[in-house]
Design an enzyme around this catalytic site. Structure first.
Site, PDB file in Angstrom:
ATOM      1  N   SER A 289      -0.087  17.696 101.991  1.00  0.00           N
ATOM      2  CA  SER A 289       0.851  18.594 102.504  1.00  0.00           C
ATOM      3  C   SER A 289       1.727  17.806 103.575  1.00  0.00           C
ATOM      4  CB  SER A 289       0.557  20.022 102.631  1.00  0.00           C
ATOM      5  OG  SER A 289       1.382  20.733 102.576  1.00  0.00           O
ATOM      6  N   ASP A 300       9.453   5.774 103.574  1.00  0.00           N
ATOM      7  CA  ASP A 300      10.537   5.427 102.897  1.00  0.00           C
ATOM      8  C   ASP A 300      11.492   4.877 103.674  1.00  0.00           C
ATOM      9  OD1 ASP A 300      10.032   6.853 100.467  1.00  0.00           O
ATOM     10  OD2 ASP A 300      11.347   8.592 100.842  1.00  0.00           O
ATOM     11  N   LYS A 314      -0.398  17.423  97.420  1.00  0.00           N
ATOM     12  CA  LYS A 314       0.258  19.018  97.511  1.00  0.00           C
ATOM     13  C   LYS A 314       1.489  18.723  98.210  1.00  0.00           C
ATOM     14  CE  LYS A 314       0.080  23.025  99.014  1.00  0.00           C
ATOM     15  NZ  LYS A 314       1.280  23.800  99.289  1.00  0.00           N
TER      16      LYS A 314
END
Length: 417
Positions: A289, A300, A314
């Site tokens: 999460s 990224d 998750k």
């Protein structure tokens, strides 16, 4: 008479729904027919079951059953469970110190929290909880499991674990404690490398992280290792605020989007206090999460190098909707997406998901147990006997991260000269 009034109540409710949505009458008609069946079942139970049953208990059971078929993270919360859920993000609660979920219809450990009874006894991410105090967990809901696992500090519970790669089930005798979540611990390592272990994104985590970084910087920190292993996530806004320490220029950090929820973006501030600090991030299959939001964002933007094993996966958003009687509905309403548009939510059918590190370092279950047992050595090393020294295992992910940061520093010095 009571049976008739119960049926009338549901009929009136469905009639209001039908007349409020005339454009979808055919779908609503089918819903009405299905609800009639539900009312019929409730009335049959009320009139014919071997003993009296409280209507509210049946209603709660029906609501829980409806939500149970959706996904492992949606829950119907009875009033006590709804109230208890709020304590989990406030940093203190009673129990064993494990985060759990339903995966493949089996009660599964997402991660044990460092320093807790479950952690110290060697419970691992991915362990299957087969029994609690000798009772099977088959078809158990999360709220039922939480009730069984929590209890007064000092009380005991036995959980039976099934572990991948092991044929025999194993019983763990655990004593419940008051669980205090210390979300941030930090330490200076050699060669100007700061180390921060972030165990969970609780209310004060971003502030405490910033304070830890300031302290490390004052001690000569030139690069940083962030350890997110076994971090199950926590509060979205705190995960975003933590990213803002390292990402600036109003860049996109994460966004959410769902069938009925428009895209919602969370962005960085204009400047990041530690935007130039070289970083490595450690993750494993217990990182979930909020940990995946943080590590996915950094990956990224090539802001840090990720090392370890694939994360938990998750990546769904649960909205908690309070209901009139104090109960609540925890409903999956959207998914998280990293800045590049990828979702890390694990697909239950294909099994694909999670964040894959840039450098994958596989760790056996046996080594993972030993690493958990010796983890505090980073913060408070103790004198060891020759036998204890031999039994210690190398933390390959941490050592590799240190080597990569040192190599980067050497490379920059060589170029500068």
């Amino acid at each position: 008479m009571k049976r008739r009034s119960l049926g009338i109540t549901f009929t009136l409710l469905i009639s209001l729904l039908l007349f409020s949505q005339p454009l979808v009458r055919s779908a609503a008609d089918q819903t009405y027919e299905d609800m009639k069946m539900l009312v019929e079942v409730m009335n049959l139970i009320k009139d014919n079951y071997v003993q009296d049953v409280e209507i509210k208990k049946l209603v709660y059971g029906a609501a829980s059953g409806m939500v149970h078929v959706l996904d492992p993270f949606s829950q119907f919360l009875e009033p006590d469970a709804h109230k208890e859920m709020k304590t989990e993000t406030e940093g203190e609660f009673g129990g064993l110190g494990i985060r759990i979920a339903i995966r493949d219809n089996i009660l599964t450990v997402i991660t044990p929290l460092p320093g807790t009874p479950a952690y110290k006894q060697g419970i691992l991410p991915g362990d299957k909880i087969i029994k609690i105090d000798g009772e099977t967990t088959q078809d158990i809901t999360i709220e039922q499991a939480v009730k069984k696992l929590r209890g007064a500090p000092g009380s005991k519970v036995v959980i039976t674990i099934g572990r991948e790669g092991e044929k025999e089930l194993k019983d763990f005798n655990l004593t419940r404690e008051l669980i205090k979540i210390e979300s941030i611990k930090s330490q200076m390592l050699n060669d100007g490398i700061g180390y921060v272990r972030l165990t969970e994104f609780t209310q004060r985590s971003a502030q405490d992280f910033d304070a830890a970084l300031k302290s490390l910087k004052s001690k000569g920190m030139k690069s940083l290792i962030v350890d997110l292993r076994n971090n199950p996530g926590g509060l979205l806004n705190v995960a975003v605020d933590t990213c803002r320490l390292f990402i600036g220029n109003n860049k996109l950090i994460v966004y959410t989007e769902g069938r009925r929820q428009p895209r919602q973006e969370f962005r960085a501030d204009a400047k990041a206090a530690y935007g130039e600090l070289p970083m490595a991030i450690l993750v494993n299959h217990g990182s979930a999460s909020g940990s995946e939001i943080f590590s996915g964002c950094m990956q990224d933007y090539h802001r840090a190098i990720l090392l370890g094993t694939e994360t938990f996966g998750k990546g769904s958003v649960q909205s908690v909707i309070p209901l009139a009687d104090g109960s609540g509905l925890r409903l999956t309403t959207a998914k998280y997406y990293t800045p590049s548009g990828r979702t890390f939510h694990r697909d239950e059918k294909t099994g694909k998901g999670g964040v894959t590190p840039d450098v994958v370092i596989d760790v056996t279950r046996e080594v993972e147990i030993k690493l958990q047992a010796q983890e505090e050595e980073i913060f408070s090393p103790k004198p060891k006997t020759e036998k204890e020294t031999k039994e210690m295992v190398r933390d390959d992910a941490l050592e590799r991260a240190k080597d990569m940061l040192k190599a980067r520093d050497i490379f920059l010095k060589m170029n500068a000269s």
